[in-house]
Design a protein around this motif. Structure first.
Motif, PDB file in Angstrom:
ATOM      1  N   ALA A  50       6.147   3.423   6.061  1.00  0.00           N
ATOM      2  CA  ALA A  50       6.332   3.002   4.784  1.00  0.00           C
ATOM      3  C   ALA A  50       7.453   3.881   4.289  1.00  0.00           C
ATOM      4  O   ALA A  50       7.387   3.594   3.497  1.00  0.00           O
ATOM      5  CB  ALA A  50       4.620   2.783   3.790  1.00  0.00           C
ATOM      6  N   THR A  51       7.645   5.135   4.677  1.00  0.00           N
ATOM      7  CA  THR A  51       8.637   6.400   4.669  1.00  0.00           C
ATOM      8  C   THR A  51       9.848   5.333   4.375  1.00  0.00           C
ATOM      9  O   THR A  51      10.494   4.729   5.277  1.00  0.00           O
ATOM     10  CB  THR A  51       8.305   7.272   5.183  1.00  0.00           C
ATOM     11  OG1 THR A  51       8.630   7.397   6.751  1.00  0.00           O
ATOM     12  CG2 THR A  51       7.526   7.876   5.058  1.00  0.00           C
ATOM     13  N   ASN A 102       1.880   5.480   7.548  1.00  0.00           N
ATOM     14  CA  ASN A 102       3.405   5.966   6.790  1.00  0.00           C
ATOM     15  C   ASN A 102       4.194   6.442   7.610  1.00  0.00           C
ATOM     16  O   ASN A 102       5.417   6.086   6.909  1.00  0.00           O
ATOM     17  CB  ASN A 102       2.626   7.862   6.872  1.00  0.00           C
ATOM     18  CG  ASN A 102       1.264   7.821   6.313  1.00  0.00           C
ATOM     19  OD1 ASN A 102       0.951   6.588   6.164  1.00  0.00           O
ATOM     20  ND2 ASN A 102       0.632   9.013   6.309  1.00  0.00           N
ATOM     21  N   ASP A 125       0.602  -1.232   0.199  1.00  0.00           N
ATOM     22  CA  ASP A 125      -0.243  -0.075   0.559  1.00  0.00           C
ATOM     23  C   ASP A 125       0.917   1.231   0.090  1.00  0.00           C
ATOM     24  O   ASP A 125       1.853   1.504   0.383  1.00  0.00           O
ATOM     25  CB  ASP A 125      -0.386  -0.058   1.022  1.00  0.00           C
ATOM     26  CG  ASP A 125      -2.013  -1.031   1.127  1.00  0.00           C
ATOM     27  OD1 ASP A 125      -2.202  -1.075  -0.159  1.00  0.00           O
ATOM     28  OD2 ASP A 125      -2.385  -1.412   2.022  1.00  0.00           O
ATOM     29  N   PRO A 126       0.575   2.065  -0.699  1.00  0.00           N
ATOM     30  CA  PRO A 126       1.537   3.692  -0.504  1.00  0.00           C
ATOM     31  C   PRO A 126       0.817   3.937   0.450  1.00  0.00           C
ATOM     32  O   PRO A 126      -0.117   3.988   1.465  1.00  0.00           O
ATOM     33  CB  PRO A 126       0.181   4.509  -2.026  1.00  0.00           C
ATOM     34  CG  PRO A 126      -0.636   3.439  -2.629  1.00  0.00           C
ATOM     35  CD  PRO A 126      -0.514   2.242  -1.552  1.00  0.00           C
TER      36      PRO A 126
END
Length: 73
Positions: free
Chosen positions: A67-68, A64, A42-43
């Motif tokens: 994911a970064t 987030n 997932d972005p």
């Protein structure tokens, strides 16, 4: 087993398939899981996505953050 009986070939022994198929299924399932993780990532969500639902904000920030990429500072 009688001494007069001839032994069966290894592929005809049912217990062998029971022992082999368990680990083989786990290996196949791990490759399926890996493919889903690589191709279905997932972005990160934009920051204003959860502004209407304050209850989701901590989960969105954690998602987030995970994911970064890490900074080299």
């Amino acid at each position: 087993m009688n001494p007069t009986e001839t032994p069966q070939p290894w592929w005809r022994v049912r217990m062998m398939w029971l022992v082999v198929m368990g680990p083989a299924l786990v290996v196949v399932a791990s490759f399926v899981t890996l493919a889903l993780a690589v191709h279905g990532a997932d972005p990160p969500l934009p920051p204003d996505t959860a502004s209407h639902a304050h209850a989701l904000t901590p989960a969105q920030l954690a998602r987030n953050h995970a994911a970064t990429p890490a900074d080299d500072h």
